[in-house]
Design a protein around this motif. Structure first.
Motif, PDB file in Angstrom:
ATOM      1  N   LYS A 132      47.124  -6.325  15.715  1.00  0.00           N
ATOM      2  CA  LYS A 132      48.316  -6.308  14.863  1.00  0.00           C
ATOM      3  C   LYS A 132      49.573  -6.200  15.720  1.00  0.00           C
ATOM      4  N   GLN A 133      49.516  -5.377  16.754  1.00  0.00           N
ATOM      5  CA  GLN A 133      50.657  -5.252  17.666  1.00  0.00           C
ATOM      6  C   GLN A 133      50.919  -6.562  18.396  1.00  0.00           C
ATOM      7  N   ASP A 134      49.848  -7.266  18.733  1.00  0.00           N
ATOM      8  CA  ASP A 134      49.985  -8.538  19.457  1.00  0.00           C
ATOM      9  C   ASP A 134      50.249  -9.715  18.510  1.00  0.00           C
ATOM     10  N   ARG A 135      50.329  -9.445  17.216  1.00  0.00           N
ATOM     11  CA  ARG A 135      50.626 -10.457  16.197  1.00  0.00           C
ATOM     12  C   ARG A 135      49.588 -11.588  16.162  1.00  0.00           C
ATOM     13  N   VAL A 136      48.330 -11.219  16.385  1.00  0.00           N
ATOM     14  CA  VAL A 136      47.226 -12.162  16.236  1.00  0.00           C
ATOM     15  C   VAL A 136      46.726 -12.066  14.803  1.00  0.00           C
ATOM     16  N   PRO A 137      46.646 -13.173  14.054  1.00  0.00           N
ATOM     17  CA  PRO A 137      46.191 -13.121  12.658  1.00  0.00           C
ATOM     18  C   PRO A 137      44.774 -12.568  12.545  1.00  0.00           C
ATOM     19  N   THR A 138      44.573 -11.693  11.579  1.00  0.00           N
ATOM     20  CA  THR A 138      43.269 -11.057  11.402  1.00  0.00           C
ATOM     21  C   THR A 138      42.818 -11.140   9.945  1.00  0.00           C
ATOM     22  N   ILE A 139      41.493 -11.253   9.787  1.00  0.00           N
ATOM     23  CA  ILE A 139      40.866 -11.241   8.473  1.00  0.00           C
ATOM     24  C   ILE A 139      39.798 -10.150   8.492  1.00  0.00           C
ATOM     25  N   ALA A 140      39.855  -9.242   7.546  1.00  0.00           N
ATOM     26  CA  ALA A 140      38.834  -8.204   7.430  1.00  0.00           C
ATOM     27  C   ALA A 140      37.760  -8.654   6.456  1.00  0.00           C
ATOM     28  N   LEU A 141      36.502  -8.361   6.787  1.00  0.00           N
ATOM     29  CA  LEU A 141      35.396  -8.590   5.863  1.00  0.00           C
ATOM     30  C   LEU A 141      34.721  -7.238   5.692  1.00  0.00           C
ATOM     31  N   VAL A 142      34.981  -6.596   4.546  1.00  0.00           N
ATOM     32  CA  VAL A 142      34.572  -5.209   4.330  1.00  0.00           C
ATOM     33  C   VAL A 142      33.823  -5.079   3.011  1.00  0.00           C
ATOM     34  N   GLY A 143      33.437  -3.815   2.694  1.00  0.00           N
ATOM     35  CA  GLY A 143      32.790  -3.522   1.430  1.00  0.00           C
ATOM     36  C   GLY A 143      33.786  -3.027   0.404  1.00  0.00           C
ATOM     37  N   PRO A 144      33.897  -1.715   0.238  1.00  0.00           N
ATOM     38  CA  PRO A 144      34.856  -1.168  -0.738  1.00  0.00           C
ATOM     39  C   PRO A 144      36.297  -1.400  -0.290  1.00  0.00           C
ATOM     40  N   SER A 145      37.224  -1.261  -1.212  1.00  0.00           N
ATOM     41  CA  SER A 145      38.644  -1.422  -0.897  1.00  0.00           C
ATOM     42  C   SER A 145      39.240  -0.102  -0.416  1.00  0.00           C
ATOM     43  N   GLY A 146      40.455  -0.192   0.147  1.00  0.00           N
ATOM     44  CA  GLY A 146      41.180   1.004   0.540  1.00  0.00           C
ATOM     45  C   GLY A 146      40.855   1.525   1.923  1.00  0.00           C
ATOM     46  N   SER A 147      40.250   0.718   2.791  1.00  0.00           N
ATOM     47  CA  SER A 147      39.865   1.183   4.122  1.00  0.00           C
ATOM     48  C   SER A 147      40.995   1.005   5.124  1.00  0.00           C
ATOM     49  N   ASP A 148      40.841   1.651   6.285  1.00  0.00           N
ATOM     50  CA  ASP A 148      41.821   1.502   7.370  1.00  0.00           C
ATOM     51  C   ASP A 148      41.880   0.046   7.841  1.00  0.00           C
ATOM     52  N   LEU A 149      40.736  -0.595   7.916  1.00  0.00           N
ATOM     53  CA  LEU A 149      40.703  -1.981   8.383  1.00  0.00           C
ATOM     54  C   LEU A 149      41.453  -2.890   7.425  1.00  0.00           C
ATOM     55  N   GLN A 150      41.290  -2.677   6.151  1.00  0.00           N
ATOM     56  CA  GLN A 150      42.007  -3.485   5.161  1.00  0.00           C
ATOM     57  C   GLN A 150      43.513  -3.345   5.323  1.00  0.00           C
ATOM     58  N   THR A 156      42.050  -9.703   3.499  1.00  0.00           N
ATOM     59  CA  THR A 156      40.799  -8.947   3.358  1.00  0.00           C
ATOM     60  C   THR A 156      39.881  -9.618   2.346  1.00  0.00           C
ATOM     61  N   LEU A 157      38.655  -9.875   2.784  1.00  0.00           N
ATOM     62  CA  LEU A 157      37.592 -10.341   1.899  1.00  0.00           C
ATOM     63  C   LEU A 157      36.621  -9.181   1.712  1.00  0.00           C
ATOM     64  N   ARG A 158      36.201  -8.934   0.467  1.00  0.00           N
ATOM     65  CA  ARG A 158      35.337  -7.797   0.181  1.00  0.00           C
ATOM     66  C   ARG A 158      34.024  -8.244  -0.442  1.00  0.00           C
ATOM     67  N   VAL A 159      32.955  -7.530  -0.089  1.00  0.00           N
ATOM     68  CA  VAL A 159      31.669  -7.741  -0.756  1.00  0.00           C
ATOM     69  C   VAL A 159      31.446  -6.704  -1.850  1.00  0.00           C
ATOM     70  N   GLY A 160      32.364  -5.753  -1.959  1.00  0.00           N
ATOM     71  CA  GLY A 160      32.268  -4.756  -3.019  1.00  0.00           C
ATOM     72  C   GLY A 160      31.511  -3.513  -2.583  1.00  0.00           C
ATOM     73  N   ASP A 161      31.382  -2.593  -3.495  1.00  0.00           N
ATOM     74  CA  ASP A 161      30.669  -1.335  -3.253  1.00  0.00           C
ATOM     75  C   ASP A 161      29.189  -1.581  -3.503  1.00  0.00           C
TER      76      ASP A 161
END
Length: 355
Positions: A132-150, A156-161
């Motif tokens: 994020k500091q280097d301004r490189v685009p990032t996509i998160a693939l996580v489970g539940p919402s509200g995480s630090d990575l998100q 952010t793409l989520r698979v859900g809880d």
């Protein structure tokens, strides 16, 4: 009788293996079906990857860098391979190694896909913060919402809880399956977005069964027509005796076995039919004692046979042979003039069909 604790229920008799297998498969299928796909975010992720990660020579693009730890890392390695094999340059970056020099693998033109079911894996979150500091685009693939990575990633793409499929509801099973499925969907959507064709697929899969199936049919021909070829094309009025004699002499001169069929053409040199060795055996049983060798090809040949053209590949030949249960297929050009013939033994030699 022994009892086990399953799904948090003490003293529950353990199910038999087949029943347990069905329960696990049902749980993993349900996890995929329940993925909360955000259409708008997914579309933006596809456009981001397709727009930046490519191999165009006029404007060289970046790569899709995939990163994750533990089971997510293993899924990430598979997804990176899928992206690469479907037209998107990609490589895997271990998040811990990234902190010890491997960040040099990431360029400003890249996109980074970060996998963590919890979204709070320390090493992955730390990597996201640096990117994020280097301004490189990032996509998160996580489970539940509200995480630090998100919070750190651009999309952010989520698979859900997801409830894990293992009996103890602990081992990453349904969550990794859902992550793999959503990642595959992303890879194939990007591939479709850039119109990745079977020919493109062949270029990155030149070896193995897939590569051989996608080989242009003209590259697989061992029997070819023309002045330098080893397969004569006979005028349809040629007798069987003359055709078999010339075919045998041509094969001997070329140092190859004789083809399993004769090619017949009309006055303009266009394919008019074929006569196979199987046709000859049937003719012998139907007309014993007849002077078969004096019969002209046009009286006994198969008219309008199945054909292949220059745009077809080996996979098309396999399909036609299986559907029509035939062993030889003429290959023709745009004017229906024969270029050669593909034989079932050619496909056996290529190991794309069983003997």
């Amino acid at each position: 009788m022994r009892s086990d604790t399953i799904a948090g229920m003490p003293n529950t008799p353990a199910p038999d293996p087949a029943t347990l297998a069905r329960q696990i498969l049902d749980a993993e299928a349900a996890a995929i079906a329940a993925i909360p796909l955000d259409d708008a975010v997914f579309a933006r992720a596809v456009e981001l990857i397709a727009g930046r990660c490519h191999t165009g020579t006029s404007s060289p693009g970046g790569s899709l860098v995939v990163s994750g730890l533990g089971k997510s890392g293993l899924i990430g390695q598979k997804l990176s391979a899928t992206f690469a094999s479907t037209g998107t340059p990609s490589h895997f970056l271990h998040p811990a190694e990234a902190m010890h020099g491997d960040l040099g693998r990431v360029r400003a033109s890249d996109v980074v896909l970060l996998l963590s079911y919890s979204g709070n894996t320390d090493e992955v979150v730390a990597l996201a913060a640096i990117l994020k500091q280097d301004r490189v685009p990032t996509i998160a693939l996580v489970g539940p919402s509200g995480s630090d990575l998100q919070r750190l990633c651009d999309l952010t793409l989520r698979v859900g809880d997801v409830e894990e499929a293992c009996p103890n509801r602990l081992a990453p099973t349904a969550s990794t399956t859902a992550t793999l499925a959503l990642g595959d969907a992303l890879a194939l959507a990007v591939s479709e977005r850039r119109a990745f064709s079977p020919e493109d697929f062949h270029r990155v899969h030149p070896g193995g069964g897939l590569g051989r199936q996608l080989m242009p049919i003209t590259e697989a021909l061992r029997f070819t027509c023309g002045a330098e070829g080893n397969l004569p094309a006979f005028h349809q009025t040629t007798t069987l005796g003359e055709a078999f004699r010339v075919a045998a002499e041509t094969a001997t001169r070329a140092g190859v076995r004789r083809a399993g069929a004769l090619i017949a053409v009309d006055d303009e040199g266009r394919l008019s039919g074929i006569f196979t060795d199987g046709d000859l055996r049937r003719l012998l049983s139907e007309k014993p004692g007849s002077d078969l060798l004096a019969i002209p090809l046009h009286e006994v040949m198969t008219r309008a046979p199945s054909t292949l053209n220059q745009q077809n590949n080996v996979r098309d030949a396999v399909r036609i042979m299986r559907e029509k249960r035939i062993d030889e297929i003429p290959v023709i050009d745009e004017a229906r003039k024969p270029l050669g013939m593909i034989d079932v033994q050619d496909l056996v030699a290529l190991k794309v069909i069983e003997n």
